[in-house]
Design a protein around this motif. Structure first.
Motif, PDB file in Angstrom:
ATOM      1  N   TRP A  12      14.473   3.265  -9.764  1.00 48.74           N
ATOM      2  CA  TRP A  12      13.671   2.157  -9.546  1.00 48.74           C
ATOM      3  C   TRP A  12      12.530   2.063 -10.354  1.00 48.74           C
ATOM      4  O   TRP A  12      11.881   1.104 -10.764  1.00 48.74           O
ATOM      5  CB  TRP A  12      13.551   1.864  -8.073  1.00 48.74           C
ATOM      6  CG  TRP A  12      12.434   2.496  -7.376  1.00 48.74           C
ATOM      7  CD1 TRP A  12      12.617   3.777  -6.650  1.00 48.74           C
ATOM      8  CD2 TRP A  12      11.133   2.006  -7.304  1.00 48.74           C
ATOM      9  NE1 TRP A  12      11.510   4.254  -6.133  1.00 48.74           N
ATOM     10  CE2 TRP A  12      10.508   3.440  -6.361  1.00 48.74           C
ATOM     11  CE3 TRP A  12      10.302   1.055  -7.801  1.00 48.74           C
ATOM     12  CZ2 TRP A  12       9.271   3.398  -6.275  1.00 48.74           C
ATOM     13  CZ3 TRP A  12       8.936   1.125  -7.281  1.00 48.74           C
ATOM     14  CH2 TRP A  12       8.375   2.395  -6.672  1.00 48.74           C
ATOM     15  N   ARG A  13      11.844   3.349 -10.938  1.00 48.85           N
ATOM     16  CA  ARG A  13      10.273   2.967 -11.528  1.00 48.85           C
ATOM     17  C   ARG A  13      10.644   2.172 -13.006  1.00 48.85           C
ATOM     18  O   ARG A  13       9.581   1.861 -13.409  1.00 48.85           O
ATOM     19  CB  ARG A  13       9.676   4.268 -11.794  1.00 48.85           C
ATOM     20  CG  ARG A  13       9.392   4.744 -10.296  1.00 48.85           C
ATOM     21  CD  ARG A  13       8.656   6.194 -10.476  1.00 48.85           C
ATOM     22  NE  ARG A  13       7.547   6.451  -9.589  1.00 48.85           N
ATOM     23  CZ  ARG A  13       6.395   6.024  -9.423  1.00 48.85           C
ATOM     24  NH1 ARG A  13       6.036   5.096 -10.212  1.00 48.85           N
ATOM     25  NH2 ARG A  13       5.735   6.454  -8.398  1.00 48.85           N
ATOM     26  N   ILE A  14      11.798   2.220 -13.515  1.00 43.56           N
ATOM     27  CA  ILE A  14      11.875   1.482 -14.733  1.00 43.56           C
ATOM     28  C   ILE A  14      11.770   0.241 -14.487  1.00 43.56           C
ATOM     29  O   ILE A  14      11.562  -0.583 -15.628  1.00 43.56           O
ATOM     30  CB  ILE A  14      13.507   1.839 -15.241  1.00 43.56           C
ATOM     31  CG1 ILE A  14      14.617   1.173 -14.312  1.00 43.56           C
ATOM     32  CG2 ILE A  14      13.642   3.172 -15.601  1.00 43.56           C
ATOM     33  CD1 ILE A  14      15.774   0.928 -15.248  1.00 43.56           C
ATOM     34  N   MET A  15      11.634  -0.347 -13.134  1.00 41.47           N
ATOM     35  CA  MET A  15      11.478  -1.858 -13.145  1.00 41.47           C
ATOM     36  C   MET A  15       9.860  -2.308 -13.090  1.00 41.47           C
ATOM     37  O   MET A  15       9.470  -3.458 -13.354  1.00 41.47           O
ATOM     38  CB  MET A  15      11.814  -2.181 -11.592  1.00 41.47           C
ATOM     39  CG  MET A  15      13.384  -2.100 -11.489  1.00 41.47           C
ATOM     40  SD  MET A  15      13.698  -2.437  -9.741  1.00 41.47           S
ATOM     41  CE  MET A  15      15.233  -1.670  -9.500  1.00 41.47           C
ATOM     42  N   LEU A  16       9.106  -1.193 -13.279  1.00 41.77           N
ATOM     43  CA  LEU A  16       7.639  -1.066 -13.244  1.00 41.77           C
ATOM     44  C   LEU A  16       7.108  -1.344 -14.439  1.00 41.77           C
ATOM     45  O   LEU A  16       7.673  -0.962 -15.656  1.00 41.77           O
ATOM     46  CB  LEU A  16       7.078  -0.125 -12.588  1.00 41.77           C
ATOM     47  CG  LEU A  16       7.252  -0.073 -11.140  1.00 41.77           C
ATOM     48  CD1 LEU A  16       6.397   1.330 -10.651  1.00 41.77           C
ATOM     49  CD2 LEU A  16       6.874  -1.143 -10.201  1.00 41.77           C
ATOM     50  N   THR A  23       2.364   4.466  -6.867  1.00 44.93           N
ATOM     51  CA  THR A  23       3.001   3.388  -6.070  1.00 44.93           C
ATOM     52  C   THR A  23       2.178   3.705  -4.745  1.00 44.93           C
ATOM     53  O   THR A  23       2.516   2.909  -3.655  1.00 44.93           O
ATOM     54  CB  THR A  23       4.367   3.252  -6.258  1.00 44.93           C
ATOM     55  OG1 THR A  23       4.864   4.670  -5.830  1.00 44.93           O
ATOM     56  CG2 THR A  23       4.686   2.603  -7.349  1.00 44.93           C
ATOM     57  N   THR A  24       1.760   5.064  -4.291  1.00 47.39           N
ATOM     58  CA  THR A  24       1.264   5.114  -2.731  1.00 47.39           C
ATOM     59  C   THR A  24       0.095   4.559  -2.551  1.00 47.39           C
ATOM     60  O   THR A  24      -0.051   4.231  -1.257  1.00 47.39           O
ATOM     61  CB  THR A  24       0.759   6.824  -2.707  1.00 47.39           C
ATOM     62  OG1 THR A  24      -0.092   6.994  -3.905  1.00 47.39           O
ATOM     63  CG2 THR A  24       2.083   7.702  -3.100  1.00 47.39           C
ATOM     64  N   VAL A  25      -0.705   3.809  -3.564  1.00 45.04           N
ATOM     65  CA  VAL A  25      -1.668   2.839  -3.132  1.00 45.04           C
ATOM     66  C   VAL A  25      -1.328   1.465  -2.627  1.00 45.04           C
ATOM     67  O   VAL A  25      -2.187   0.808  -2.123  1.00 45.04           O
ATOM     68  CB  VAL A  25      -2.394   2.651  -4.559  1.00 45.04           C
ATOM     69  CG1 VAL A  25      -3.396   3.986  -4.881  1.00 45.04           C
ATOM     70  CG2 VAL A  25      -1.926   1.844  -5.478  1.00 45.04           C
ATOM     71  N   MET A  67      18.394  -4.800  -6.504  1.00 49.46           N
ATOM     72  CA  MET A  67      18.331  -4.900  -7.832  1.00 49.46           C
ATOM     73  C   MET A  67      18.521  -3.492  -8.602  1.00 49.46           C
ATOM     74  O   MET A  67      19.272  -3.689  -9.725  1.00 49.46           O
ATOM     75  CB  MET A  67      16.817  -5.172  -8.357  1.00 49.46           C
ATOM     76  CG  MET A  67      16.128  -6.603  -7.748  1.00 49.46           C
ATOM     77  SD  MET A  67      14.611  -6.953  -8.436  1.00 49.46           S
ATOM     78  CE  MET A  67      13.396  -5.624  -8.145  1.00 49.46           C
ATOM     79  N   MET A  68      18.847  -2.367  -7.915  1.00 50.70           N
ATOM     80  CA  MET A  68      19.342  -1.222  -8.751  1.00 50.70           C
ATOM     81  C   MET A  68      20.748  -1.298  -8.923  1.00 50.70           C
ATOM     82  O   MET A  68      21.300  -0.453  -9.649  1.00 50.70           O
ATOM     83  CB  MET A  68      18.940  -0.020  -7.849  1.00 50.70           C
ATOM     84  CG  MET A  68      17.463   0.452  -7.970  1.00 50.70           C
ATOM     85  SD  MET A  68      17.203   1.756  -6.988  1.00 50.70           S
ATOM     86  CE  MET A  68      18.361   2.926  -6.894  1.00 50.70           C
ATOM     87  N   ASN A  69      21.276  -2.168  -8.018  1.00 51.44           N
ATOM     88  CA  ASN A  69      22.800  -2.422  -8.217  1.00 51.44           C
ATOM     89  C   ASN A  69      23.207  -2.919  -9.468  1.00 51.44           C
ATOM     90  O   ASN A  69      24.283  -2.675  -9.935  1.00 51.44           O
ATOM     91  CB  ASN A  69      23.211  -3.197  -6.822  1.00 51.44           C
ATOM     92  CG  ASN A  69      24.897  -3.379  -6.968  1.00 51.44           C
ATOM     93  OD1 ASN A  69      25.293  -2.139  -6.599  1.00 51.44           O
ATOM     94  ND2 ASN A  69      25.424  -4.375  -6.947  1.00 51.44           N
ATOM     95  N   LEU A  70      22.445  -3.328 -10.223  1.00 54.77           N
ATOM     96  CA  LEU A  70      22.685  -3.887 -11.639  1.00 54.77           C
ATOM     97  C   LEU A  70      22.524  -2.834 -12.685  1.00 54.77           C
ATOM     98  O   LEU A  70      22.920  -3.145 -13.805  1.00 54.77           O
ATOM     99  CB  LEU A  70      21.750  -5.205 -11.913  1.00 54.77           C
ATOM    100  CG  LEU A  70      21.856  -6.407 -10.771  1.00 54.77           C
ATOM    101  CD1 LEU A  70      20.828  -7.338 -11.183  1.00 54.77           C
ATOM    102  CD2 LEU A  70      23.131  -6.822 -10.929  1.00 54.77           C
TER     103      LEU A  70
END
Length: 134
Positions: A12-16, A23-25, A67-70
């Motif tokens: 999912w990080r490719i979405m960033l 992302t822990t912040v 979204m990962m489903n795509l």
């Protein structure tokens, strides 16, 4: 019994905009502005028409799962996902009876299901609301 499938952190990080973002912040969710434009647009569609919860400033993990489903090689049983999500919402709402508004989502799909059942019973949305004191 349904097994919960964890979300692969790297997928999912490719979405960033910056996949290396710490992302822990983000304690409540990933801010909208941290997403690549194409994913931000898709997130808005999901939030408006699928989850319908109206919190447009953040991406939560359940949004990422949808979204990962795509992505290639990623699959999601959408009816099962929505069922489990609705069950989770129901349990959460029951725990917060005095303050349910922040815990409600999926308004659109819920209304579609209710209207379908009302139609089968030759009933209307307005009659349903009046009968249930809304």
């Amino acid at each position: 019994m349904v097994q919960k499938k964890s979300v692969d952190e790297q997928t999912w990080r490719i979405m960033l905009r910056n996949p290396g973002t710490n992302t822990t912040v983000f304690t409540r969710g990933i801010p909208f502005h941290a997403l690549k434009e194409e994913w931000a647009s898709l997130l808005l569609v999901i939030q408006k028409f699928i989850t319908c919860e109206g919190r447009f400033g953040l991406m939560y993990m359940y949004h990422a799962r949808l979204m990962m489903n795509l992505l290639e090689g990623q699959t999601l049983n959408l009816p099962l996902f929505l069922l489990l999500s609705l069950k989770k919402m129901s349990i959460t709402v029951q725990k917060h009876i005095g303050n349910i508004e922040p815990h409600l989502y999926h308004h659109g799909p819920i209304k579609i299901l209710i209207e379908d059942q009302l139609k089968k019973n030759k009933d209307t949305w307005e009659q349903f609301l009046m009968r249930n004191y809304f």
